[in-house]
Every structure is written in C-alpha cells, then in structure tokens.
Design a protein around this motif. Structure first.
Motif, short mmCIF file in Angstrom:
data_model
loop_
_atom_site.label_atom_id
_atom_site.label_comp_id
_atom_site.label_asym_id
_atom_site.label_seq_id
_atom_site.Cartn_x
_atom_site.Cartn_y
_atom_site.Cartn_z
N TYR A 36 0.79 -1.23 0.00
CA TYR A 36 0.00 0.00 0.00
C TYR A 36 0.83 1.28 0.00
CZ TYR A 36 -3.39 -3.44 1.67
OH TYR A 36 -4.19 -4.55 1.81
N GLY A 37 2.14 1.17 0.08
CA GLY A 37 2.97 2.37 0.14
C GLY A 37 2.96 3.05 1.50
N ILE A 38 2.52 2.32 2.52
CA ILE A 38 2.53 2.84 3.89
C ILE A 38 3.97 2.87 4.36
CG2 ILE A 38 1.86 2.29 6.28
CD1 ILE A 38 -0.64 0.90 5.14
N GLY A 39 4.36 3.88 5.11
CA GLY A 39 5.71 3.93 5.66
C GLY A 39 5.91 2.78 6.63
N ALA A 40 6.88 1.91 6.36
CA ALA A 40 7.09 0.72 7.18
C ALA A 40 7.39 1.09 8.63
CB ALA A 40 8.20 -0.15 6.61
N ALA A 41 8.27 2.05 8.84
CA ALA A 41 8.66 2.42 10.22
C ALA A 41 7.45 2.93 11.01
CB ALA A 41 9.76 3.46 10.19
N HIS A 70 -0.95 8.49 10.57
CA HIS A 70 -1.12 9.75 9.85
C HIS A 70 -0.91 9.51 8.35
CE1 HIS A 70 -1.37 12.28 13.39
NE2 HIS A 70 -0.35 11.60 13.92
N ASN A 71 -1.51 10.34 7.54
CA ASN A 71 -1.30 10.34 6.08
C ASN A 71 -1.66 9.02 5.42
OD1 ASN A 71 -0.29 13.02 6.23
ND2 ASN A 71 1.70 12.20 6.82
N LEU A 72 -2.67 8.36 5.92
CA LEU A 72 -3.15 7.13 5.31
C LEU A 72 -4.51 7.43 4.68
CD1 LEU A 72 -2.27 4.13 5.13
CD2 LEU A 72 -3.64 3.70 7.15
N PRO A 95 -0.47 -19.92 21.46
CA PRO A 95 0.27 -19.25 20.39
C PRO A 95 -0.65 -18.93 19.21
CG PRO A 95 0.83 -21.58 20.48
CD PRO A 95 -0.07 -21.31 21.65
N VAL A 96 -0.24 -17.98 18.39
CA VAL A 96 -1.05 -17.58 17.23
C VAL A 96 -0.41 -18.05 15.93
CG1 VAL A 96 -1.97 -15.55 18.44
CG2 VAL A 96 -0.01 -15.29 16.95
N ASP A 97 -1.26 -18.33 14.96
CA ASP A 97 -0.78 -18.67 13.62
C ASP A 97 -1.54 -17.92 12.53
OD1 ASP A 97 -3.16 -20.09 14.00
OD2 ASP A 97 -2.47 -21.86 12.91
N LEU A 98 -2.63 -17.24 12.89
CA LEU A 98 -3.40 -16.43 11.94
C LEU A 98 -3.39 -14.99 12.43
CD1 LEU A 98 -6.49 -18.79 11.41
CD2 LEU A 98 -4.41 -18.66 10.01
N ILE A 99 -2.81 -14.10 11.63
CA ILE A 99 -2.67 -12.70 12.03
C ILE A 99 -3.25 -11.82 10.94
CG2 ILE A 99 -1.06 -10.85 12.62
CD1 ILE A 99 0.23 -14.31 12.89
N PHE A 100 -4.24 -11.01 11.31
CA PHE A 100 -4.82 -10.03 10.38
C PHE A 100 -4.59 -8.66 10.99
CE2 PHE A 100 -8.10 -9.84 6.88
CZ PHE A 100 -7.99 -8.47 6.68
N ALA A 101 -3.70 -7.90 10.38
CA ALA A 101 -3.36 -6.56 10.88
C ALA A 101 -4.11 -5.50 10.09
CB ALA A 101 -1.86 -6.32 10.77
N LEU A 102 -4.59 -4.50 10.80
CA LEU A 102 -5.29 -3.37 10.18
C LEU A 102 -4.53 -2.08 10.42
CD1 LEU A 102 -9.07 -3.89 11.04
CD2 LEU A 102 -8.01 -4.00 8.78
N PHE A 103 -4.49 -1.25 9.39
CA PHE A 103 -3.91 0.09 9.47
C PHE A 103 -4.99 1.07 9.04
CE2 PHE A 103 -0.59 -2.96 8.57
CZ PHE A 103 0.33 -2.68 9.56
N ALA A 104 -5.31 2.01 9.92
CA ALA A 104 -6.40 2.95 9.65
C ALA A 104 -5.89 4.38 9.74
CB ALA A 104 -7.52 2.74 10.66
#
Length: 154
Positions: A36-41, A70-72, A95-104
């Motif tokens: 998505y071009g989101i800043g990794a850091a 910011h800036n998303l 422990p986890v094996d399914l990870i769904f991360a959200l960036f808003a």
C-alpha cells in the motif's frame, strides 16, 4: 464495508517461522509498505504502540494487531499465516498462527471500529480458520478471506 476493499491480493503471505512479536510487526509493516505504500517504520511503531496498551491476541490462535496512522488515505489490511505458531501473549495464552493486521487513518473514527469488527467476525468463523490453516497459497488465502464476508456490511 467489505474485506475486498481492505485486503489487497499482494498483502497476504505465509511465513514459516517468526522468532518474536517484534519481528512479526516488522514483517507486517514491510508488507503494508510493499502492498500500500505505507511507511514501514510508522506502521511498525503504530503496531507496537497499540500492543503496549494490551495484547491483540484474541484467542484460538488468532491475533488482530492494528494501528492508526497519519497520512493514510484508507483502511488497509495485511494477513499472515504462520506455519509455526508464535507465542503472542494472547488472552487464552495460546500461540497464534493467523494474524490479520489493520492500518487505519488517524481520523477514521467509527470506520476503524467497523473494519475491526468485520475482521473479528470473519476470523471467529471456525470453518474459515480451518480453510486458512489448510492452505499455503497466498492467492487462495486471499480468496478465502474476501469471499467469506465479502457481501456482509459491518
């Protein structure tokens, strides 16, 4: 809101082994940057900041890390299936094996909560989780996720 609008086909990956939650967040941030071009850091920092408030491992091998940035321009997601589950400090101590991360976006308000609810409902479906755990092809994983709740509004 639909998962097809949140999760790009290139934002799904199967990873053999992750050594720590910190390393997982680095991978999630790099995936978000590539897809998505989101800043990794910024993405990594946002995930770690949210996690410091309390673990996002919701139980049954599932984690839903999320961050407001910011800036998303829109809510974006990345999904990872781990071949070797990771100790994640989940509510059920499993422990986890399914990870769904959200960036808003920082100012997304209720839309962020709707997206989180949609992802949570999808990941609580045992049949969907079984299918996700039985497949290693990222394209197939994307199809399972987006077809599962594609037409349900949050």
């Amino acid at each position: 809101m639909e998962l097809t609008k949140i999760l790009a086909p290139g934002a799904v990956r199967v990873i053999g082994h992750i050594s720590s939650k910190k390393r997982l967040f680095q991978d999630l941030g790099e995936m978000a940057a590539a897809a998505y071009g989101i800043g990794a850091a910024g993405a990594i920092d946002g995930l770690q900041e949210r996690e410091s408030l309390g673990p996002t491992g919701v139980g049954h091998g599932i984690a839903l890390p999320h961050a407001r940035l910011h800036n998303l321009p829109a809510i974006q997601g990345v999904f990872v299936r781990l071949e070797k589950p990771l100790d994640y400090d989940s509510v059920d101590r499993q422990p986890v094996d399914l990870i769904f991360a959200l960036f808003a976006p920082k100012d997304s308000g209720v839309d962020h909560l709707k997206a989180l609810a949609l992802v949570s409902r999808t990941m609580r479906d045992q049949q969907i989780c079984q299918k996700l755990r039985a497949n290693s092809d990222p394209a197939k994983l994307h199809a399972i996720l987006t077809e599962a709740r594609g037409s349900q509004a949050a």
